[in-house]
Design an enzyme around this catalytic site. Structure first.
Site, PDB file in Angstrom:
ATOM      1  CD  GLU A   1      28.489 -28.403  13.755  1.00 57.42           C
ATOM      2  OE1 GLU A   1      28.562 -28.659  12.544  1.00 57.42           O
ATOM      3  OE2 GLU A   1      27.423 -28.071  14.318  1.00 57.42           O
TER       4      GLU A   1
ATOM      5  CE  LYS B   1      27.303 -32.147  12.557  1.00 54.10           C
ATOM      6  NZ  LYS B   1      25.853 -31.934  12.370  1.00 54.10           N
TER       7      LYS B   1
END
Length: 295
Positions: free
Chosen positions: A177, A214
């Protein structure tokens, strides 16, 4: 067998990831939005107990099931807590057939050169081994890009993939992420640099070392199509990043192949004072909206 079933669900399931991993500085805000002020707790443990009660109410709601939700990301304290006499990860999979993930990072360093790297994670291998013993399927770790500085963006991605490799060594699936801040004055340029850096790392991964991503919803629709289609990407999920749920869903719907991994946008309208019927109805509407945008 369980790991294979979870991997298949994560790879092909028509749904989204519920991010229930508020921690540290984000927990007071999450509780405030839920209608619980700072006057309701006097120490960190009381705060953790209150946020776990909120998460328990969400997870045990009949609206929270695997018809629309593929997985849920947990905070470490939630992983160690129980729901109806079962550890949270076991409850999620055994009762709901929802895949449990764990937020593994411990926060961010101060912003330097346009980025906020992850802080060093104490006893990382011990923590990963423990997560595996707690029947966690995968992990998530967050860093932030604030400005379009090529070397800095590369440093964020380098750190993410270095940690992803260690996570893979423990048999867990990493969600990488590298968030791009939605208030960045050069957000689109950051995203172009990020895509290039991610492809470079994905191209080097060996079979069995695939990762999930993500990412902040991009300014250019379809910017991450190459990442969605990359053979070493398990799934590309989207963070809401501070966008209100309606705006996040509109952006998500324009990016085919990405599915939501929303936190604030999921719990946006929930309140502790709601009756169970009101709570379930409100949560259900949120889940339907996010699911529709994801699929």
């Amino acid at each position: 067998m369980t790991m294979q079933a979870q991997l298949e669900q994560f790879t092909t399931g028509r749904g989204f990831i519920a991010a229930l991993d508020q921690s540290g500085g984000s927990t007071p805000k999450a509780l405030e939005n839920y209608g619980i002020g700072a006057d309701r707790y006097v120490d960190e443990q009381q705060m953790i107990d209150l946020i776990h009660a909120m998460r328990t109410r969400i997870i045990t709601s009949p609206e929270f099931d695997n018809s629309r939700i593929i997985g849920a990301i947990l905070f470490e304290g939630t992983m160690e807590s129980s729901i109806e006499g079962m550890l949270t990860a076991d409850f999620l999979w055994e009762r709901k057939r929802i895949i449990p993930f764990l937020k593994i990072d411990v926060g961010l360093e101060m912003e330097t050169d346009g980025i906020s790297l992850m802080k060093p994670i104490p006893q990382i291998d011990t923590r990963l081994q423990h997560a595996s013993q707690r029947n966690i399927f995968g992990t998530k770790m967050r860093s932030v890009i604030h400005d379009a500085i090529p070397d800095s963006v590369a440093a964020v991605v380098d750190q993410q993939f270095e940690l992803a490799s260690r996570i893979r060594d423990h048999g867990l699936v990493p969600i990488v992420e590298p968030e791009v801040a939605i208030d960045s004055p050069r957000k689109a340029e950051c995203e172009d640099l990020l895509r290039t850096a991610l492809v470079r790392h994905l191209d080097t991964l060996e079979e069995g070392r695939e990762v999930a991503l993500k990412l902040t919803l991009p300014e250019q629709d379809g910017l991450y199509d190459e990442l969605v289609m990359h053979p070493n990407t398990i799934r590309v999920t989207a963070l809401s990043g501070g966008y209100a749920r309606d705006e996040a869903c509109r952006r998500l719907a324009r990016n085919r192949g990405m599915v939501a991994s929303f936190s604030r946008a999921l719990a946006e309208d929930l309140s502790e004072s709601m009756s169970d019927a009101e709570f379930d109805l409100t949560l259900g509407r949120s889940i339907v909206a996010i699911h529709t945008a994801s699929v």
